[in-house]
Design an enzyme around this catalytic site. Sequence first.
Site, PDB file in Angstrom:
ATOM      1  N   GLU A   1      37.249  41.025  31.871  1.00 34.27           N
ATOM      2  CA  GLU A   1      38.427  41.090  30.992  1.00 34.27           C
ATOM      3  C   GLU A   1      37.998  41.401  29.559  1.00 34.27           C
ATOM      4  O   GLU A   1      38.631  42.204  28.861  1.00 34.27           O
ATOM      5  CB  GLU A   1      39.200  39.761  31.039  1.00 34.27           C
ATOM      6  CG  GLU A   1      40.453  39.775  30.169  1.00 34.27           C
ATOM      7  CD  GLU A   1      41.171  38.434  30.150  1.00 34.27           C
ATOM      8  OE1 GLU A   1      41.195  37.744  31.187  1.00 34.27           O
ATOM      9  OE2 GLU A   1      41.708  38.065  29.081  1.00 34.27           O
TER      10      GLU A   1
ATOM     11  N   CYS B   1      47.164  32.873  40.722  1.00 33.48           N
ATOM     12  CA  CYS B   1      48.115  33.141  39.642  1.00 33.48           C
ATOM     13  C   CYS B   1      48.808  34.471  39.976  1.00 33.48           C
ATOM     14  O   CYS B   1      48.341  35.229  40.830  1.00 33.48           O
ATOM     15  CB  CYS B   1      47.392  33.238  38.308  1.00 33.48           C
ATOM     16  SG  CYS B   1      46.209  34.593  38.260  1.00 33.48           S
TER      17      CYS B   1
ATOM     18  N   SER C   1      33.462  31.271  38.056  1.00 32.61           N
ATOM     19  CA  SER C   1      34.814  31.292  37.489  1.00 32.61           C
ATOM     20  C   SER C   1      34.930  30.304  36.341  1.00 32.61           C
ATOM     21  O   SER C   1      34.819  29.091  36.515  1.00 32.61           O
ATOM     22  CB  SER C   1      35.834  30.955  38.590  1.00 32.61           C
ATOM     23  OG  SER C   1      37.036  30.511  38.016  1.00 32.61           O
TER      24      SER C   1
ATOM     25  N   HIS D   1      32.228  39.334  30.585  1.00 32.39           N
ATOM     26  CA  HIS D   1      33.303  39.076  31.556  1.00 32.39           C
ATOM     27  C   HIS D   1      34.155  40.347  31.628  1.00 32.39           C
ATOM     28  O   HIS D   1      34.445  40.969  30.597  1.00 32.39           O
ATOM     29  CB  HIS D   1      34.137  37.880  31.099  1.00 32.39           C
ATOM     30  CG  HIS D   1      35.183  37.482  32.105  1.00 32.39           C
ATOM     31  ND1 HIS D   1      36.357  38.194  32.295  1.00 32.39           N
ATOM     32  CD2 HIS D   1      35.235  36.457  32.982  1.00 32.39           C
ATOM     33  CE1 HIS D   1      37.074  37.615  33.240  1.00 32.39           C
ATOM     34  NE2 HIS D   1      36.412  36.562  33.682  1.00 32.39           N
TER      35      HIS D   1
ATOM     36  N   SER E   1      41.974  32.038  41.048  1.00 28.48           N
ATOM     37  CA  SER E   1      41.640  33.010  42.099  1.00 28.48           C
ATOM     38  C   SER E   1      41.257  32.305  43.400  1.00 28.48           C
ATOM     39  O   SER E   1      40.594  32.883  44.261  1.00 28.48           O
ATOM     40  CB  SER E   1      40.513  33.931  41.624  1.00 28.48           C
ATOM     41  OG  SER E   1      39.427  33.181  41.153  1.00 28.48           O
TER      42      SER E   1
ATOM     43  N   CYS F   1      46.880  42.630  35.073  1.00 31.52           N
ATOM     44  CA  CYS F   1      47.900  41.590  34.868  1.00 31.52           C
ATOM     45  C   CYS F   1      48.731  41.921  33.631  1.00 31.52           C
ATOM     46  O   CYS F   1      48.190  42.362  32.611  1.00 31.52           O
ATOM     47  CB  CYS F   1      47.194  40.250  34.698  1.00 31.52           C
ATOM     48  SG  CYS F   1      48.317  38.943  34.221  1.00 31.52           S
TER      49      CYS F   1
ATOM     50  N   ASN G   1      37.526  29.498  34.564  1.00 27.91           N
ATOM     51  CA  ASN G   1      38.696  28.596  34.587  1.00 27.91           C
ATOM     52  C   ASN G   1      38.497  27.477  35.604  1.00 27.91           C
ATOM     53  O   ASN G   1      38.994  26.368  35.422  1.00 27.91           O
ATOM     54  CB  ASN G   1      40.005  29.376  34.770  1.00 27.91           C
ATOM     55  CG  ASN G   1      40.223  29.898  36.178  1.00 27.91           C
ATOM     56  OD1 ASN G   1      40.691  29.171  37.036  1.00 27.91           O
ATOM     57  ND2 ASN G   1      39.892  31.151  36.423  1.00 27.91           N
TER      58      ASN G   1
ATOM     59  N   HIS H   1      41.906  41.872  35.713  1.00 23.46           N
ATOM     60  CA  HIS H   1      41.194  41.799  34.431  1.00 23.46           C
ATOM     61  C   HIS H   1      41.419  43.012  33.536  1.00 23.46           C
ATOM     62  O   HIS H   1      41.180  42.956  32.341  1.00 23.46           O
ATOM     63  CB  HIS H   1      39.680  41.729  34.671  1.00 23.46           C
ATOM     64  CG  HIS H   1      39.236  40.530  35.444  1.00 23.46           C
ATOM     65  ND1 HIS H   1      39.618  39.260  35.125  1.00 23.46           N
ATOM     66  CD2 HIS H   1      38.397  40.419  36.506  1.00 23.46           C
ATOM     67  CE1 HIS H   1      39.045  38.416  35.965  1.00 23.46           C
ATOM     68  NE2 HIS H   1      38.314  39.077  36.813  1.00 23.46           N
TER      69      HIS H   1
ATOM     70  N   HIS I   1      36.880  36.947  43.646  1.00 16.68           N
ATOM     71  CA  HIS I   1      35.590  36.518  44.199  1.00 16.68           C
ATOM     72  C   HIS I   1      35.816  35.444  45.258  1.00 16.68           C
ATOM     73  O   HIS I   1      35.588  34.269  45.024  1.00 16.68           O
ATOM     74  CB  HIS I   1      34.668  35.992  43.097  1.00 16.68           C
ATOM     75  CG  HIS I   1      34.358  37.035  42.069  1.00 16.68           C
ATOM     76  ND1 HIS I   1      33.671  38.187  42.373  1.00 16.68           N
ATOM     77  CD2 HIS I   1      34.655  37.120  40.766  1.00 16.68           C
ATOM     78  CE1 HIS I   1      33.561  38.927  41.295  1.00 16.68           C
ATOM     79  NE2 HIS I   1      34.160  38.312  40.297  1.00 16.68           N
TER      80      HIS I   1
HETATM   81  S1  SF4 Z   1      45.242  37.228  35.813  1.00 15.38           S
HETATM   82 FE1  SF4 Z   1      44.598  36.012  34.035  1.00 15.38          FE
HETATM   83  S2  SF4 Z   1      46.151  36.409  32.488  1.00 15.38           S
HETATM   84 FE2  SF4 Z   1      47.014  37.067  34.442  1.00 15.38          FE
HETATM   85  S3  SF4 Z   1      48.190  35.301  35.199  1.00 15.38           S
HETATM   86 FE3  SF4 Z   1      46.106  35.176  36.068  1.00 15.38          FE
HETATM   87  S4  SF4 Z   1      44.977  33.855  34.655  1.00 15.38           S
HETATM   88 FE4  SF4 Z   1      46.821  34.567  33.584  1.00 15.38          FE
END
Ligand code: SF4
Length: 353
Positions: A129, A16, A220, A127, A265, A99, A222, A77, A44
């Site tokens: 974040e 991302c 992870s 976590h 990631s 981010c 996600n 994070h 990671h």
């Molecule tokens: S770091 Fe987290 S909030 Fe930022 S784009 Fe990636 S998934 Fe989305």
Amino acid sequence: MGTVQEVRIAKRTGFCYGVREAVDKAKESADAGKRTHTLGQVVHNEGVIADLGARGVVSIAELSEAEVGSTVVIRAHGVTPAVRSAAAERGLEMIDGTCSWVIGEQRQLQGLVEEGYTIVLLGTPNHPEVVGLLGFAPNAIVVDDEADWDRIPRRKRMALITQSTQPPWKFERLAAFMVARAHELKIINSVCPVTIRRQEDTVELARAVEFIVVVGGRQSANTRELTRLCEIVGTPAIQVERAGDLTDPGVFGDARIVGVTGGTSTPIEDLEAVAERILTMAGTHDAAADAHALAVAALGAAVTPAGRTTSLRGPDPAASGGAGQDRPAGPPARRVSRRAVPSSAPASPVTAR
Ligand code: SF4
């Protein structure tokens, strides 16, 4: 000889923009000759960490490990304000790789504290974040799975916000749950749009293939959610961290078309390596013989500029200019009356934003 004829890679995979920019900032700092650290692993992933290490970037767990005068890159994070102050006091240069979406969440939280709301944060305790967010709202109540929710008190003015990578369905369910717990409920939908798109693309892919491999860190959240969604769709799925984890061709059964997807990631290089591995170990005679070219073609057909591993280089100027095009604005806030809260039972496993 196997049965796999084709591997398809999900659209919009790869890093991302938040992860990509944090990695880029660490590389740029090291390439500029600075003694560069990342506070925690910036991602990671062994390959990425090895690449950063080769450039001189060293991951540290505590600021005290950084030499005075060196540079510390904050990963996507984010961190608490206390960590920023400590870095300054220690004489470290800080490069902020937080981010922009997470910065938006932090600002929203700060606003909720100033407005006096009792705050509920949907997130995974400990976590990074969530730890960073709690620096802006130390009294926020962190809840994760539904079994946790009875801990949420009844208050006159409550606010709900979420860690960026929580599943949208869980956020909606919690919002509906909280309607009965507050007279006024302010909802900040801070589920990251990139996460939602990733889930949508994975579901679309899962519906089109006979088996799917989800690539990403075991820790992870996600990535685990992508695996869960494939199972909801009814497509057999396995989750691996790297191509080398695929050792048993038998897992593919007699699948002819296999999908590959990855978390935010997971670098695109890993997806290509997994695609090649699948074709080599479980492909038909022709597919196995042509595994590398087919894997490269699968990645070429799937990857968008948003999925690039880095913004620092690239032969295609159009691609290198698109660094921000998948970047959403900050999380939206809306105040709802009790009747205006979204349904707790989404019709499909993925909720469009
Ligand atoms: S770091 Fe987290 S909030 Fe930022 S784009 Fe990636 S998934 Fe989305």
